[in-house]
Design an enzyme around this catalytic site. Structure first.
Site, mmCIF file in Angstrom:
data_model
loop_
_atom_site.group_PDB
_atom_site.id
_atom_site.type_symbol
_atom_site.label_atom_id
_atom_site.label_comp_id
_atom_site.label_asym_id
_atom_site.label_seq_id
_atom_site.Cartn_x
_atom_site.Cartn_y
_atom_site.Cartn_z
ATOM 1 N N PRO A 50 0.841 -1.199 0.000
ATOM 2 C CA PRO A 50 0.000 0.000 0.000
ATOM 3 C C PRO A 50 0.872 1.242 0.000
ATOM 4 O O PRO A 50 1.775 1.369 0.827
ATOM 5 C CB PRO A 50 -0.795 -0.136 1.310
ATOM 6 C CG PRO A 50 0.053 -0.996 2.187
ATOM 7 C CD PRO A 50 0.794 -1.924 1.274
ATOM 8 N N GLN A 52 -6.351 -0.827 4.070
ATOM 9 C CA GLN A 52 -5.456 -0.532 5.182
ATOM 10 C C GLN A 52 -5.975 0.669 5.951
ATOM 11 O O GLN A 52 -6.266 1.711 5.360
ATOM 12 C CB GLN A 52 -4.033 -0.253 4.689
ATOM 13 C CG GLN A 52 -3.050 -0.083 5.844
ATOM 14 C CD GLN A 52 -1.658 0.272 5.392
ATOM 15 O OE1 GLN A 52 -1.403 1.417 5.043
ATOM 16 N NE2 GLN A 52 -0.756 -0.703 5.413
ATOM 17 N N CYS A 54 3.846 3.175 8.528
ATOM 18 C CA CYS A 54 4.064 4.443 7.831
ATOM 19 C C CYS A 54 5.014 5.336 8.630
ATOM 20 O O CYS A 54 4.769 5.598 9.818
ATOM 21 C CB CYS A 54 2.738 5.162 7.600
ATOM 22 S SG CYS A 54 2.937 6.744 6.745
ATOM 23 N N GLY A 84 7.091 -2.332 -3.315
ATOM 24 C CA GLY A 84 6.472 -1.024 -3.267
ATOM 25 C C GLY A 84 6.953 -0.150 -4.401
ATOM 26 O O GLY A 84 6.415 -0.173 -5.514
ATOM 27 N N ARG A 85 8.023 0.625 -4.163
ATOM 28 C CA ARG A 85 8.492 1.594 -5.152
ATOM 29 C C ARG A 85 8.923 0.933 -6.466
ATOM 30 O O ARG A 85 8.721 1.498 -7.541
ATOM 31 C CB ARG A 85 9.641 2.403 -4.562
ATOM 32 C CG ARG A 85 9.194 3.358 -3.445
ATOM 33 C CD ARG A 85 10.367 3.957 -2.707
ATOM 34 N NE ARG A 85 11.079 2.967 -1.905
ATOM 35 C CZ ARG A 85 12.228 3.197 -1.295
ATOM 36 N NH1 ARG A 85 12.816 4.381 -1.423
ATOM 37 N NH2 ARG A 85 12.809 2.263 -0.570
#
Length: 341
Positions: free
Chosen positions: A16, A70, A100, A227-228
């Site tokens: 996410p 989420q 996060c 992710g990235r």
């Protein structure tokens, strides 16, 4: 690989990412082989839940299941209420954000800040699990290795979360203090895997099929989460899944296939946000996905002032058609300024 009652097609997941993993992007990642994709985080606070942005984040029509939402917050009752609210609107998995590192999130004692207060973190987990249990909806947890190098408490929090009923744990191999700097470490993820029986997912710096295999070997995790790297190249997900399943490299995708997928993604993006807002918000995706291709950085920079969704779409179509005429398969990417930024 399973999450509660849900069987997944493979063990390659998409992380996410705020402002990124909306429904069109998740659909794009599924098209390129992701076994699971989690929606970007939504605030548990009731006054933020009904905003236009939050409503868009909750859209999942036409998306293959399980649909995972989420949630982020620091109040157990509000998190439980948010979980129940999202389940009533179709969420099939609830993921708790304790990973996060953003300052505006941590300043509210949410996200990875909760790793500093295991008692509060456990109350939140227990409340969310209790809210989801009547509908049989599994709860998962995403966290970091700890708040800082001196406070790596992922193992103790993972044990507590498993005892409270969490059915999958994802660990990003960095502390909150690191943010996204430096290199991810996987020893802590391996320790979490050894400490619990629920599936564990390894996250952080996984950017190639070989790296995914190496991380799985080092951690003995059940799945990897990108992710990235997945944002930059969604087609990497298929290559990772193929390598993990067969031990063999998969050829780069056909350039025309990538063209078709990215143009469909733009259509879906405009449909979700509207043409004007969609053209603006699509720029960050185009910068990430096209910037590293031959001529891509200059092309994307020239496209930045374009406000028309139609002209933006046509320009991308033309750019990728010219690229396909020169390269049958998508050429290798080069690191560029915009990707580092």
């Amino acid at each position: 690989m399973r999450i509660g009652p849900h069987a997944l097609p493979n063990a390659v997941f998409v992380a996410p990412m705020a402002g990124v993993t909306d429904r069109p992007f998740r659909q794009l990642c599924r098209r390129f082989g992701a076994g699971y994709a989690v929606a970007e985080m939504v605030a548990a606070r009731p006054d933020l839940r009904g905003t236009a942005k939050s409503r868009l984040r909750g859209r999942h029509e036409g998306e293959p299941g399980p649909f995972a939402v989420q949630i982020v917050g620091a109040d157990a009752a509000a998190m439980a209420e948010s979980a129940a609210w999202n389940v009533a609107r179709g969420a099939q998995v609830i993921d708790i954000n304790m990973g996060c590192p953003a300052r505006k999130v941590c300043s509210q004692w949410s996200g990875s800040a909760l790793m500093q207060n295991e008692a509060l973190a456990l109350r939140i987990i227990e409340a969310v699990v209790a809210a989801c249990a009547p509908q049989g909806v599994p709860v998962t947890l995403k966290m970091r290795t700890g708040w800082s190098a001196a406070q790596r408490n992922a193992v103790s929090l993972a044990r507590a979360a498993e005892g409270a009923g969490v059915q999958m744990i994802t660990v990003h191999g960095r502390t909150r203090e690191q943010g996204y700097a430096g290199e991810a470490e996987y020893e802590t993820i391996a320790a979490v895997k050894a400490a619990v029986r629920v599936p564990v997912v390894a996250n952080g710096d996984i950017d190639s099929p070989e790296k995914a295999a190496a991380v799985l070997a080092a951690t003995r995790a059940d799945a990897v989460m990108l992710g990235r790297a997945a944002w930059r190249a969604p087609w990497l997900l298929r290559q990772v899944a193929h390598y993990l399943a067969t031990g063999r490299q998969l050829a780069a995708p056909l350039t025309l296939e990538v063209r078709s997928a990215l143009l469909d993604h733009l259509h879906a993006h405009y449909a979700l946000y509207g043409e004007a807002a969609g053209a603006r918000s699509a720029r960050k995706h185009l910068q990430r996905m096209l910037g590293g291709l031959p001529g891509g950085d200059a092309f994307v920079q020239s496209l930045m002032p374009e406000a028309s969704a139609l002209r933006q779409w046509q320009a991308v179509a033309d750019f990728l058609m010219l690229l396909a005429e020169r390269h049958e398969r998508l050429p290798g990417e080069a690191p560029i300024r915009s990707q580092v930024a």
